[in-house]
Motif scaffolding. Structure first.
Motif, PDB file in Angstrom:
ATOM      1  N   TYR A  50       0.778  -1.397  -0.202  1.00 49.45           N
ATOM      2  CA  TYR A  50       0.144  -0.096  -0.060  1.00 49.45           C
ATOM      3  C   TYR A  50       0.564   1.547  -0.291  1.00 49.45           C
ATOM      4  O   TYR A  50       1.337   1.299   1.203  1.00 49.45           O
ATOM      5  CB  TYR A  50      -0.722  -0.300   1.356  1.00 49.45           C
ATOM      6  CG  TYR A  50      -2.442   1.131   0.837  1.00 49.45           C
ATOM      7  CD1 TYR A  50      -3.103   0.325   0.416  1.00 49.45           C
ATOM      8  CD2 TYR A  50      -2.376   2.005   1.250  1.00 49.45           C
ATOM      9  CE1 TYR A  50      -4.509   0.939   0.145  1.00 49.45           C
ATOM     10  CE2 TYR A  50      -3.847   2.269   1.605  1.00 49.45           C
ATOM     11  CZ  TYR A  50      -4.835   2.095   0.982  1.00 49.45           C
ATOM     12  OH  TYR A  50      -5.482   2.194   1.118  1.00 49.45           O
ATOM     13  N   PHE A  51       1.297   1.716  -1.284  1.00 50.86           N
ATOM     14  CA  PHE A  51       1.910   2.878  -1.550  1.00 50.86           C
ATOM     15  C   PHE A  51       1.895   3.579  -2.765  1.00 50.86           C
ATOM     16  O   PHE A  51       1.116   2.781  -3.451  1.00 50.86           O
ATOM     17  CB  PHE A  51       3.554   2.369  -1.160  1.00 50.86           C
ATOM     18  CG  PHE A  51       3.839   0.625  -1.579  1.00 50.86           C
ATOM     19  CD1 PHE A  51       4.306   0.729  -2.905  1.00 50.86           C
ATOM     20  CD2 PHE A  51       4.316   0.165  -0.659  1.00 50.86           C
ATOM     21  CE1 PHE A  51       4.496  -0.251  -3.262  1.00 50.86           C
ATOM     22  CE2 PHE A  51       4.519  -1.211  -1.867  1.00 50.86           C
ATOM     23  CZ  PHE A  51       4.675  -1.260  -2.835  1.00 50.86           C
ATOM     24  N   THR A  52       2.606   4.951  -2.923  1.00 54.02           N
ATOM     25  CA  THR A  52       2.301   5.338  -4.328  1.00 54.02           C
ATOM     26  C   THR A  52       3.045   5.154  -5.130  1.00 54.02           C
ATOM     27  O   THR A  52       3.874   4.171  -4.665  1.00 54.02           O
ATOM     28  CB  THR A  52       2.603   7.006  -3.989  1.00 54.02           C
ATOM     29  OG1 THR A  52       3.857   6.720  -3.392  1.00 54.02           O
ATOM     30  CG2 THR A  52       1.796   7.606  -2.845  1.00 54.02           C
ATOM     31  N   PRO A  53       3.178   5.461  -6.200  1.00 51.04           N
ATOM     32  CA  PRO A  53       3.679   4.312  -7.775  1.00 51.04           C
ATOM     33  C   PRO A  53       5.166   5.239  -7.018  1.00 51.04           C
ATOM     34  O   PRO A  53       5.942   4.298  -7.889  1.00 51.04           O
ATOM     35  CB  PRO A  53       2.795   5.146  -8.557  1.00 51.04           C
ATOM     36  CG  PRO A  53       1.677   5.498  -8.489  1.00 51.04           C
ATOM     37  CD  PRO A  53       1.609   6.456  -7.230  1.00 51.04           C
ATOM     38  N   ARG A  54       5.486   6.146  -6.756  1.00 50.60           N
ATOM     39  CA  ARG A  54       6.993   6.746  -6.596  1.00 50.60           C
ATOM     40  C   ARG A  54       7.314   5.664  -6.137  1.00 50.60           C
ATOM     41  O   ARG A  54       8.561   5.259  -6.314  1.00 50.60           O
ATOM     42  CB  ARG A  54       6.657   8.243  -5.857  1.00 50.60           C
ATOM     43  CG  ARG A  54       8.149   8.487  -6.235  1.00 50.60           C
ATOM     44  CD  ARG A  54       8.456  10.209  -5.672  1.00 50.60           C
ATOM     45  NE  ARG A  54       8.112  10.325  -3.960  1.00 50.60           N
ATOM     46  CZ  ARG A  54       8.040   9.684  -2.745  1.00 50.60           C
ATOM     47  NH1 ARG A  54       9.602   9.533  -2.796  1.00 50.60           N
ATOM     48  NH2 ARG A  54       7.797  10.447  -1.900  1.00 50.60           N
ATOM     49  N   VAL A  55       6.867   5.539  -4.821  1.00 48.78           N
ATOM     50  CA  VAL A  55       7.712   4.020  -3.833  1.00 48.78           C
ATOM     51  C   VAL A  55       8.077   3.262  -4.120  1.00 48.78           C
ATOM     52  O   VAL A  55       8.808   2.602  -4.359  1.00 48.78           O
ATOM     53  CB  VAL A  55       6.254   4.491  -2.533  1.00 48.78           C
ATOM     54  CG1 VAL A  55       7.361   3.418  -1.333  1.00 48.78           C
ATOM     55  CG2 VAL A  55       7.247   5.725  -1.528  1.00 48.78           C
ATOM     56  N   ALA A  56       6.390   2.568  -5.070  1.00 52.12           N
ATOM     57  CA  ALA A  56       6.750   1.216  -5.854  1.00 52.12           C
ATOM     58  C   ALA A  56       7.594   1.080  -7.104  1.00 52.12           C
ATOM     59  O   ALA A  56       8.896   0.290  -6.808  1.00 52.12           O
ATOM     60  CB  ALA A  56       5.325   1.480  -6.875  1.00 52.12           C
ATOM     61  N   ASN A  57       8.393   2.316  -7.604  1.00 52.83           N
ATOM     62  CA  ASN A  57       9.104   2.917  -7.981  1.00 52.83           C
ATOM     63  C   ASN A  57      10.757   2.356  -7.525  1.00 52.83           C
ATOM     64  O   ASN A  57      11.796   1.934  -7.976  1.00 52.83           O
ATOM     65  CB  ASN A  57       9.359   3.532  -8.636  1.00 52.83           C
ATOM     66  CG  ASN A  57      10.838   4.348  -9.832  1.00 52.83           C
ATOM     67  OD1 ASN A  57      11.394   5.053  -9.224  1.00 52.83           O
ATOM     68  ND2 ASN A  57      10.921   4.033 -10.575  1.00 52.83           N
ATOM     69  N   GLU A  58      10.913   3.086  -6.079  1.00 55.53           N
ATOM     70  CA  GLU A  58      11.578   3.177  -5.669  1.00 55.53           C
ATOM     71  C   GLU A  58      12.306   1.312  -4.654  1.00 55.53           C
ATOM     72  O   GLU A  58      13.253   1.016  -4.538  1.00 55.53           O
ATOM     73  CB  GLU A  58      11.255   3.890  -4.040  1.00 55.53           C
ATOM     74  CG  GLU A  58      12.074   5.685  -4.803  1.00 55.53           C
ATOM     75  CD  GLU A  58      10.963   6.750  -4.116  1.00 55.53           C
ATOM     76  OE1 GLU A  58      11.444   8.001  -3.746  1.00 55.53           O
ATOM     77  OE2 GLU A  58      10.483   6.404  -2.801  1.00 55.53           O
ATOM     78  N   MET A  59      10.654   0.948  -4.837  1.00 56.37           N
ATOM     79  CA  MET A  59      11.160  -0.327  -3.973  1.00 56.37           C
ATOM     80  C   MET A  59      11.782  -1.089  -4.789  1.00 56.37           C
ATOM     81  O   MET A  59      12.621  -2.226  -4.950  1.00 56.37           O
ATOM     82  CB  MET A  59       9.859  -0.902  -3.621  1.00 56.37           C
ATOM     83  CG  MET A  59       9.295  -0.208  -2.839  1.00 56.37           C
ATOM     84  SD  MET A  59       8.058  -1.795  -1.320  1.00 56.37           S
ATOM     85  CE  MET A  59       8.038  -1.007   0.080  1.00 56.37           C
ATOM     86  N   ALA A  60      10.544  -0.911  -6.327  1.00 57.80           N
ATOM     87  CA  ALA A  60      12.203  -2.032  -7.293  1.00 57.80           C
ATOM     88  C   ALA A  60      13.550  -1.676  -7.233  1.00 57.80           C
ATOM     89  O   ALA A  60      13.966  -2.623  -7.142  1.00 57.80           O
ATOM     90  CB  ALA A  60      11.195  -1.686  -8.582  1.00 57.80           C
ATOM     91  N   GLU A  61      13.914  -0.304  -7.089  1.00 59.20           N
ATOM     92  CA  GLU A  61      15.657   0.321  -7.368  1.00 59.20           C
ATOM     93  C   GLU A  61      16.251  -0.867  -5.779  1.00 59.20           C
ATOM     94  O   GLU A  61      17.076  -1.265  -5.913  1.00 59.20           O
ATOM     95  CB  GLU A  61      15.420   1.483  -7.272  1.00 59.20           C
ATOM     96  CG  GLU A  61      15.715   2.000  -8.792  1.00 59.20           C
ATOM     97  CD  GLU A  61      14.901   3.698  -7.852  1.00 59.20           C
ATOM     98  OE1 GLU A  61      15.056   3.989  -9.167  1.00 59.20           O
ATOM     99  OE2 GLU A  61      15.624   4.077  -6.416  1.00 59.20           O
ATOM    100  N   THR A  62      15.382  -0.381  -4.552  1.00 63.62           N
ATOM    101  CA  THR A  62      16.263  -1.142  -3.359  1.00 63.62           C
ATOM    102  C   THR A  62      16.332  -2.325  -3.108  1.00 63.62           C
ATOM    103  O   THR A  62      17.099  -2.819  -2.541  1.00 63.62           O
ATOM    104  CB  THR A  62      15.376  -0.007  -2.398  1.00 63.62           C
ATOM    105  OG1 THR A  62      15.410   1.464  -2.731  1.00 63.62           O
ATOM    106  CG2 THR A  62      15.750  -0.464  -1.186  1.00 63.62           C
ATOM    107  N   PHE A  63      14.961  -3.130  -3.663  1.00 62.13           N
ATOM    108  CA  PHE A  63      15.318  -4.515  -3.560  1.00 62.13           C
ATOM    109  C   PHE A  63      15.594  -5.251  -4.871  1.00 62.13           C
ATOM    110  O   PHE A  63      14.202  -5.253  -5.379  1.00 62.13           O
ATOM    111  CB  PHE A  63      13.917  -4.698  -2.583  1.00 62.13           C
ATOM    112  CG  PHE A  63      13.488  -4.115  -0.861  1.00 62.13           C
ATOM    113  CD1 PHE A  63      14.366  -4.205  -0.072  1.00 62.13           C
ATOM    114  CD2 PHE A  63      12.670  -3.135  -1.532  1.00 62.13           C
ATOM    115  CE1 PHE A  63      14.184  -3.714   1.263  1.00 62.13           C
ATOM    116  CE2 PHE A  63      12.191  -2.330   0.075  1.00 62.13           C
ATOM    117  CZ  PHE A  63      13.027  -2.222   1.581  1.00 62.13           C
TER     118      PHE A  63
END
Ligand code: SF4
Length: 318
Positions: free
Chosen positions: A124-137
């Protein structure tokens, strides 16, 4: 976990962790990412959901001020991961977005040092965080708690399921994704077919972990789900998804990875109840079934717990 400071959102407890320990990656659960490896498990406090059955409510649903938090900067955590012989670091227990700047910074340092990061998240997060998630993990397990908005409103206490479905679709394309669905009998077991169809519509090779939920927190009085009833419902979905797992009971035979084409057991696991799955043996040839040659969707290679992972090494204290 956050406060406003001069128009900016800042963390109240940066680099503060409540959970910290070494575990099998399968226990988180990840079955198709570095199977067999040791993970440094990390958790903080707080959550953006209020799941009425939460088994981690003692840290997720309390004021973080009341929780023991250890302050460890990224360098220190990475040293501890190496010293413990861990191949990777996985944030679980509560929701990663409540400690997001700290996890972003940890992810950056971990990448520089060649240590992989993964997480469990409610999605449950914004599209921006989804993008950052994919970068981080490099590997993420999203909890898909039901397939309807009513359930999310009534039992999770958020307004909609739509962000979760949107983020699953994005992450399926941008990182290694596994999905977990906790089943509460009588409340969301009817969603098993629609959840399987939705996951299959994204990618039928996404591993799906169905979790026999033993409700806690506000739902302690609910009955434990029937293993047989869930097994029956899952058998009906096996034509949709290549890898369906079912755990949280002793002796589950659904925790092995089986070749979807010929049925050979490729990775043997044991479930000792709870989240205690671990892998015992791997029969893959490279990433292929030795019987029929089908390729298995796998991030990294199987690693024996005792042998350790790629990062384990000379400094291991084990
Ligand atoms: S998302 Fe997980 S940690 Fe957060 S309230 Fe729900 S079950 Fe608890």
């Amino acid at each position: 976990m956050y406060r406003e400071e001069q128009g900016k959102v800042v963390e109240i407890y940066p680099f503060a962790w409540n959970s910290f320990g070494v575990t099998h990656i399968e226990s988180l659960p990840f079955f198709h990412a570095y199977p067999g490896s040791r993970s440094l498990l990390l958790g903080s406090a707080g959550c953006n959901f209020d799941c009425q059955y939460c088994s981690n409510a003692h840290v997720a649903r309390v004021n973080p001020k009341s929780v023991n938090l250890w302050h460890l900067q990224p360098e220190k955590l990475l040293t501890k991961a190496r010293q413990s012989g861990c191949h990777n670091i996985v944030f679980a227990i509560n929701e990663p977005t409540v400690s997001w700047p700290s996890l972003r910074a940890l992810g950056e340092t971990a990448r520089e040092q060649g240590i992989e990061m993964g997480c469990m998240s409610n999605g449950y997060f914004t599209p921006r965080v989804a993008n950052e998630m994919a970068e981080t993990f490099s590997f993420i397990n999203i909890s898909l708690k039901a397939m309807n908005r009513d359930f999310y409103q009534r039992y999770i206490r958020v307004t909609d399921i739509a962000p979760v479905l949107r983020n699953i679709a994005y992450l399926a394309e941008h990182t290694h994704l596994e999905i977990t669905t906790p089943i509460i009998q009588g409340l969301n077991d009817g969603d098993i077919p629609s959840a399987a169809s939705f996951i299959a519509s994204q990618d039928p090779e996404i591993p799906w972990h169905v979790f026999r939920l033993l409700p806690e927190y506000q739902m302690k009085d609910m009955l434990a789900p029937s293993i047989e009833a869930i097994e029956y419902a899952l058998q009906e979905q096996e034509n949709k998804l290549a890898y369906i797992y079912f755990g949280n009971f002793v002796g589950s035979e659904w925790v092995n990875t089986v070749c979807p084409d010929c049925g050979k057991v490729l990775v043997e696991r044991i479930n000792l109840g709870g989240c205690g799955a671990k892998s015992l043996a791997c029969h893959l040839q490279g990433d292929c079934c030795p019987s029929c040659g089908r390729r298995l969707r796998l991030l990294g290679e199987w690693t024996s717990w005792n042998k350790g992972g790629a990062q384990i090494g000379k400094n291991s204290s084990y």
